[in-house]
Design a protein around this motif. Structure first.
Motif, short mmCIF file in Angstrom:
data_model
loop_
_atom_site.label_atom_id
_atom_site.label_comp_id
_atom_site.label_asym_id
_atom_site.label_seq_id
_atom_site.Cartn_x
_atom_site.Cartn_y
_atom_site.Cartn_z
N THR A 1 -10.10 11.26 1.34
CA THR A 1 -10.11 9.82 1.08
C THR A 1 -9.07 9.09 1.92
O THR A 1 -8.99 7.87 1.87
N PHE A 2 -8.27 9.84 2.69
CA PHE A 2 -7.24 9.24 3.52
C PHE A 2 -7.56 9.44 5.00
O PHE A 2 -8.12 10.47 5.37
N GLU B 1 3.11 12.37 -12.23
CA GLU B 1 2.55 11.36 -11.33
C GLU B 1 1.03 11.45 -11.31
O GLU B 1 0.33 10.45 -11.31
N SER C 1 -6.38 4.05 -2.37
CA SER C 1 -7.30 4.74 -1.46
C SER C 1 -8.39 5.47 -2.22
O SER C 1 -9.52 5.57 -1.76
N SER C 2 -8.09 5.99 -3.41
CA SER C 2 -9.17 6.65 -4.16
C SER C 2 -10.11 5.63 -4.78
O SER C 2 -11.29 5.89 -4.94
N MET D 1 3.22 16.21 -5.34
CA MET D 1 3.08 15.22 -6.39
C MET D 1 3.36 15.90 -7.72
O MET D 1 2.87 17.00 -7.96
N ARG E 1 8.61 18.78 -2.25
CA ARG E 1 8.29 17.68 -1.35
C ARG E 1 9.43 17.44 -0.35
O ARG E 1 9.21 17.20 0.82
N TYR F 1 0.81 -1.22 0.00
CA TYR F 1 0.00 0.00 0.00
C TYR F 1 0.84 1.26 0.00
O TYR F 1 0.58 2.21 -0.75
N TYR F 2 1.90 1.29 0.87
CA TYR F 2 2.67 2.53 0.99
C TYR F 2 3.75 2.64 -0.07
O TYR F 2 4.92 2.79 0.23
N ARG G 1 -9.01 17.51 -5.16
CA ARG G 1 -8.14 16.49 -4.61
C ARG G 1 -6.77 16.49 -5.30
O ARG G 1 -5.73 16.47 -4.66
N PHE H 1 -0.40 3.93 -3.39
CA PHE H 1 -0.98 4.66 -2.26
C PHE H 1 -2.23 5.45 -2.65
O PHE H 1 -3.32 5.21 -2.13
N VAL H 2 -2.06 6.34 -3.61
CA VAL H 2 -3.17 7.21 -3.99
C VAL H 2 -4.23 6.42 -4.76
O VAL H 2 -5.42 6.55 -4.48
N MET I 1 8.56 5.54 7.98
CA MET I 1 7.43 6.47 8.14
C MET I 1 6.89 6.40 9.54
O MET I 1 6.65 7.40 10.20
N MET J 1 -2.89 17.36 -3.93
CA MET J 1 -1.76 16.45 -4.11
C MET J 1 -0.60 17.17 -4.77
O MET J 1 0.56 16.95 -4.43
N VAL K 1 5.39 8.83 1.32
CA VAL K 1 5.09 7.79 0.35
C VAL K 1 5.52 8.23 -1.04
O VAL K 1 6.15 7.48 -1.79
N LEU K 2 5.22 9.50 -1.34
CA LEU K 2 5.61 10.02 -2.65
C LEU K 2 7.12 10.01 -2.81
O LEU K 2 7.64 9.84 -3.92
N LEU L 1 -6.68 15.35 2.37
CA LEU L 1 -7.47 14.57 1.42
C LEU L 1 -8.50 13.74 2.18
O LEU L 1 -8.14 13.00 3.11
N SER M 1 8.32 19.66 -8.20
CA SER M 1 7.47 18.97 -7.24
C SER M 1 8.30 18.18 -6.24
O SER M 1 8.05 18.21 -5.05
N TYR N 1 -13.18 4.79 -2.73
CA TYR N 1 -14.28 5.74 -2.85
C TYR N 1 -14.94 5.66 -4.22
O TYR N 1 -16.15 5.72 -4.35
N PRO O 1 4.51 4.71 -3.84
CA PRO O 1 3.97 5.89 -4.52
C PRO O 1 2.87 5.58 -5.52
O PRO O 1 1.87 6.28 -5.58
#
Lengths: 694, 254
Positions: free
Chosen positions: B101-102, A612, A274-275, A608, B86, A264-265, A599, A270-271, B122, A603, B113-114, B99, B82, A278, A267
């Motif tokens: 959704t998190f 990406e 989780s999206s 981001m 970061r 999951y973690y 959203r 991850f996004v 982490m 990011m 994570v990015l 966000l 970017s 939804y 790059p």
């Protein structure tokens, strides 16, 4: 407030929200149209009068229910989006002093206007499109099928009634939402954070189980009769299973991925993961609908296309020779003595008079009876097996009653002499021996008893049997028995009758042959032979009960009429379905673009890169788009065997043709789908990247 | 050693039609030392937001340089911006920008994570930050389930977890009630005490009065600056107030 205020206000509300309302009304209209067309076609007496018409009507009927359920789910879902956007507006009205009662009245008028438009436009389009469909059909079939153009009052009433009910239910649902909320809640409802979807293991698992069971049914059934029986159950299971899997199963799957921290973690996971949770929550129902629509389209198109393009094959199976005579005799004796030689001589004379030389003559006698196999005995008197008692006035011989027996066979008993002649073999049998052939599974015993008749030892299991027109159209699995003496074999059962006095055993003589005549002359010869057999029939001496004299040439038009019509229907319905699928997916993604914009903006601020983000959007859209396609492909693969069985009922036995048609249909559909994906993703990018300008 | 050096910064916006030129930043010069807590104040239209966007590498100046640790932000390639942002900058926004959704935890993890950090690291980094900000027991909640103050503290945690050279805070108290505001300012002060450099953009007197130095921007230029010296927050508040009055009534430059 003045009464005329409400409709005016409602109309303004629709007009001002046209970006939301137009797709919604379009969707409603499309649903009504679709439903009208299907119901009007299924209620059409003309289709019913077609050969194979009742089968089409069964399919259409099923289709109409699927569409209705689909419409109910889909309209609720589309509307929930619409009303979520509108709630803010109503909150403002509420704060500005409009009571909830007033809002309800406005909503009522809005519903009335929207559903009015949808019903009028939908039914109108339905009438026009079904007329167009009929016109096209007449055109395709030249003159064979003549469709009169009509408005189906039945379809009109049904679509109006049912959809008005759906719209009213949607109205009640919106009302319930508004009623239970406070003005401030209403005002902020849109920006209210969405609850993360709950993981519903039960429904996810149930979906998987239902789908698995349906797949198992589809794959394991090899009997056309059972296929017909289970087909509807399997369809319903697939529909429910797909919905559950897409709605609950997808969330469960994403949650499992989230639990795997190493996965999951990352790059690129991850996004997206989780999206997706939804997205699946919001899109699950829509995606399931698309998946089912796509499956329906593909099944319909591929099966009707292979029927249409396999017409010659079916025709050959049904009418193995150019001219096919078949007589049913009243008494076993009628199959012997001087009867058949006299008929043959007369046929030969007529053929010669028409300038025809008979070729590849197939000439055989057989006794045909329906029987239930219990261990090694066949019971042909089904009334004995009737639950209502042996002598009840039962309809046990109707197809839907016969379906209730599992070990049922259409039994053909043939004399050895005829078998050897046709197959060019030299088999010999003792008086108590027989040869046996079963299509379904190998006969397991070494004895066979016909209850009330003779008992045989099985001398040999035949590997193949020649195909006659009789066996092809039969939905009951055939069992061929070759006996040394036909009369002796059926002695005890030839007089049995059902509760209506009809004989159970049909005594048949088949005589078919080819000629060198052209089609026109074949038909002419056929007509002459028909006259001759009619003469024989009128002359009671020959003991002819009923007869048929069919030329393949004369039936060709009829076949093309039916199959061409079916194919046309398939194409028509597919277009309607595809339109709906496209509308759903386009509308959903576009409306979601606005929500996703913020959203992706965040990011980007958090670090981001644009690349990406683009990659992410792409992978999510791809999943959303192609999940239903993959699902449809899977459904189609598993539906293949069961549909093949059903196609046997239409005398189509060309597996390769059906496979090729299926693959081509899938590829064409995928291509079309990719096109829609391109258009949608471009529009989506435009919306999401517009974030910077605000 | 100065961590951030801004010199000769100029930004001219050209409207799409008619070619009207609007000078948002005229000539901005200032520097921020390691471990400083600087507030930038100014009225709406003073060029605050433009300045912040340039500092955040979200926008490019017409001329001038921004050096972060000696590296010119304005010269970084578009594709690397970017990643640079970061790795070197932490952001706190007025609207939290979490966000939905998190969960809070995943929101905080997002920059890591990015950056491709392993999950164990982490987790190790999160613990002290979450404890410091008092959000350790709500990490599994979703943004819609917690209060504004809690959301903003999670956002601060997200800004801090990358160990940035500089934290940029844009009106961080703008959407908070007074109690949450006090709490957040107290926390930012505490974080600064640990050596974290913070640049705060605000027009809230109260927020600015917690900083070590206040820069006043007017008409696209740094107009004036105040040092805390030995003043308490209250005394500094009074001084800022006086300066703003002076600025508003058009006093001469000191």
């Amino acid at each position: 407030m003045k009464a005329s205020f409400y409709p005016k206000f409602a109309w303004d509300g629709i007009r001002k929200n046209n970006r939301l309302y137009v797709p919604y009304i379009l969707t409603c209209t499309g649903m009504v149209t679709m439903y009208y067309i299907i119901v009007s076609l299924s209620a059409s007496p003309l289709i019913n009068s077609l050969r194979g018409g009742p089968n089409i009507i069964t399919m259409l009927d099923l289709g109409s229910w699927v569409i209705l359920i689909f419409a109910l789910i889909f309209l609720f879902y589309t509307n929930s989006f619409l009303s979520r956007r509108r709630t803010k507006e109503f909150g403002l009205y509420n704060i500005l002093g409009m009571g909830k009662r007033n809002i309800a009245r406005i909503l009522f008028w809005e519903t009335l206007i929207a559903s009015g438009i949808a019903l009028i436009a939908g039914n109108g389009a339905g009438i026009v499109l079904s007329k167009l469909a009929e016109l096209g059909l007449v055109n395709i079939m030249k003159e064979e099928v003549s469709y009169t153009l009509s408005v189906s009052g039945f379809a009109l009433g049904r679509s109006t009634g049912l959809f008005a009910t759906i719209f009213f239910l949607i109205f009640l649902n919106t009302l319930r939402r508004i009623r239970s909320a406070s003005p401030v809640e209403l005002l902020h409802s849109e920006s209210l954070g969405e609850k993360p979807p709950k993981t519903n293991w039960f429904f996810g698992a149930l979906g998987a189980v239902l789908l698995g069971a349906a797949y198992y049914i589809a794959v394991s059934i090899d009997d056309p009769l059972a296929a017909l029986n289970w087909f509807f159950a399997a369809v319903v299971m697939v529909v429910i299973g797909s919905y559950l899997l897409f709605i609950a199963g997808s969330v469960v799957f994403c949650r499992l991925l989230q639990k795997k921290k190493k996965y999951y973690y990352k790059p690129n996971h991850f996004v997206s993961v989780s999206s997706m949770v939804y997205r699946m929550k919001r899109n699950g129902a829509g995606l399931a609908s698309i998946c089912i629509l796509a499956t329906m389209v593909l099944v319909m198109i591929s099966s009707t296309a292979s029927l249409y393009f396999g017409t010659e094959d079916s025709l050959m199976n049904r009418y193995p020779r150019q001219i096919n005579l078949s007589t049913n005799m009243l008494y076993p004796e009628s199959l012997g003595g001087h009867n058949l030689p006299a008929l043959r001589a007369e046929f030969l004379r007529i053929a010669a008079a028409e300038g025809a030389v008979m070729e590849s003559i197939t000439d055989y006698r057989l006794a045909s009876v329906v029987g239930v196999l219990e261990n090694n005995a066949i019971e042909v008197d089904l009334t004995k097996l009737d639950k209502n008692g042996p002598n009840a006035k039962s309809n046990i011989y109707k197809v839907d009653q016969l379906r209730t027996f599992t070990n049922i066979y259409q039994i053909y008993i043939m004399p050895l002499e005829d078998y050897n002649r046709i197959m060019g073999t030299n088999e010999t049998l003792a008086a108590d021996e027989c040869l046996i052939y079963t299509a379904k599974e190998k006969y397991a015993h070494d004895m066979l008893a016909i209850n009330g008749g003779s008992t045989f030892k099985i001398k040999k299991h035949l590997a193949t049997f020649f195909s006659s027109g009789d066996t092809v159209m039969n939905i009951i699995s055939p069992m061929h028995i070759v006996v040394p003496n036909l009369d002796a074999a059926i002695k005890g059962i030839s007089d049995l009758t059902d509760s209506h006095g009809n004989k159970l055993v049909a005594l048949r003589w088949n005589y078919s042959f080819d000629t060198q005549l052209d089609e026109e002359n074949q038909i002419a010869l056929n007509a002459k032979l028909h006259e001759a057999v009619k003469e024989f029939n009128n002359n009671g001496e020959y003991g002819i009960d009923s007869y048929s004299v069919d030329s393949r040439a004369a039936n060709r038009g009829d076949f093309y009429g039916t199959y061409g019509g079916l194919f046309f229907l398939g194409v028509l319905l597919s277009m309607v379905f595809i339109f709906a699928a496209v509308l759903i997916i386009y509308y959903k993604q576009i409306s979601e673009g606005y929500e996703d914009r913020a959203r992706f903006d965040i990011m980007q601020k958090v670090g981001m890169t644009k690349k990406e983000i683009r990659k992410n959007i792409n992978s999510q859209l791809l999943t959303i788009f192609f999940l239903p396609l993959v699902g449809a492909g899977l459904h189609l693969t598993f539906a293949f065997p069961i549909i093949r069985r059903l196609l046997l009922l239409f005398a189509l036995n060309d597996v390769a043709l059906f496979a090729i048609a299926t693959v081509i249909c899938f590829l064409v559909f995928a291509l079309f789908y990719t096109l829609v994906y391109r258009i949608t993703s471009n529009a989506y990018y435009a919306i999401v990247s517009g974030a910077k300008e605000t | 050693m100065s961590i951030l050096e801004v010199s000769g910064l100029k930004k001219i916006y050209t409207t799409r039609f008619g070619g009207n030129h609007v000078e948002a930043l005229k000539n901005v010069n200032f520097s921020v030392e390691q471990g400083e807590y600087v507030a930038i104040m100014g009225e709406s239209g003073s060029g605050k937001t433009t300045l912040l966007n340039i500092l955040a590498a979200l926008d490019r100046p017409t001329s001038g340089t921004v050096l972060l640790d000696g590296r010119d932000l304005t010269k970084i390639k578009e594709s690397d911006v970017s990643a640079f942002r970061r790795d070197h900058l932490g952001f706190v926004f007025q609207e939290f920008n979490l966000l939905d959704t998190f969960s809070l935890e995943d929101n905080i993890f997002l920059p890591l994570v990015l950056a491709g950090k392993p999950h164990r690291e982490m987790q190790k980094r999160l613990e002290p930050v979450a404890a410091q900000l008092g959000i350790a027991d709500i990490l599994k909640k979703y943004p819609y389930e917690v209060s504004g103050g809690q959301k903003q503290r999670a956002a601060v945690a997200r800004a801090l977890i990358t160990n940035p050279r500089l934290v940029l805070a844009d009106e961080p108290t703008g959407a908070l009630d007074s109690k949450a505001t006090d709490e957040l300012l107290r926390l930012l002060g505490k974080i600064n005490k640990t050596g974290q450099t913070i640049l705060l953009v605000t027009h809230s007197l109260k927020a600015a009065s917690h900083a070590g130095r206040i820069l006043f921007i007017k008409d696209g230029e740094v107009f004036h600056q105040l040092y805390r010296g030995n003043n308490t927050n209250e005394q500094l508040y009074q001084k800022i107030s006086d300066t703003l009055t002076l600025l508003a009534t058009g006093g001469e430059r000191q």
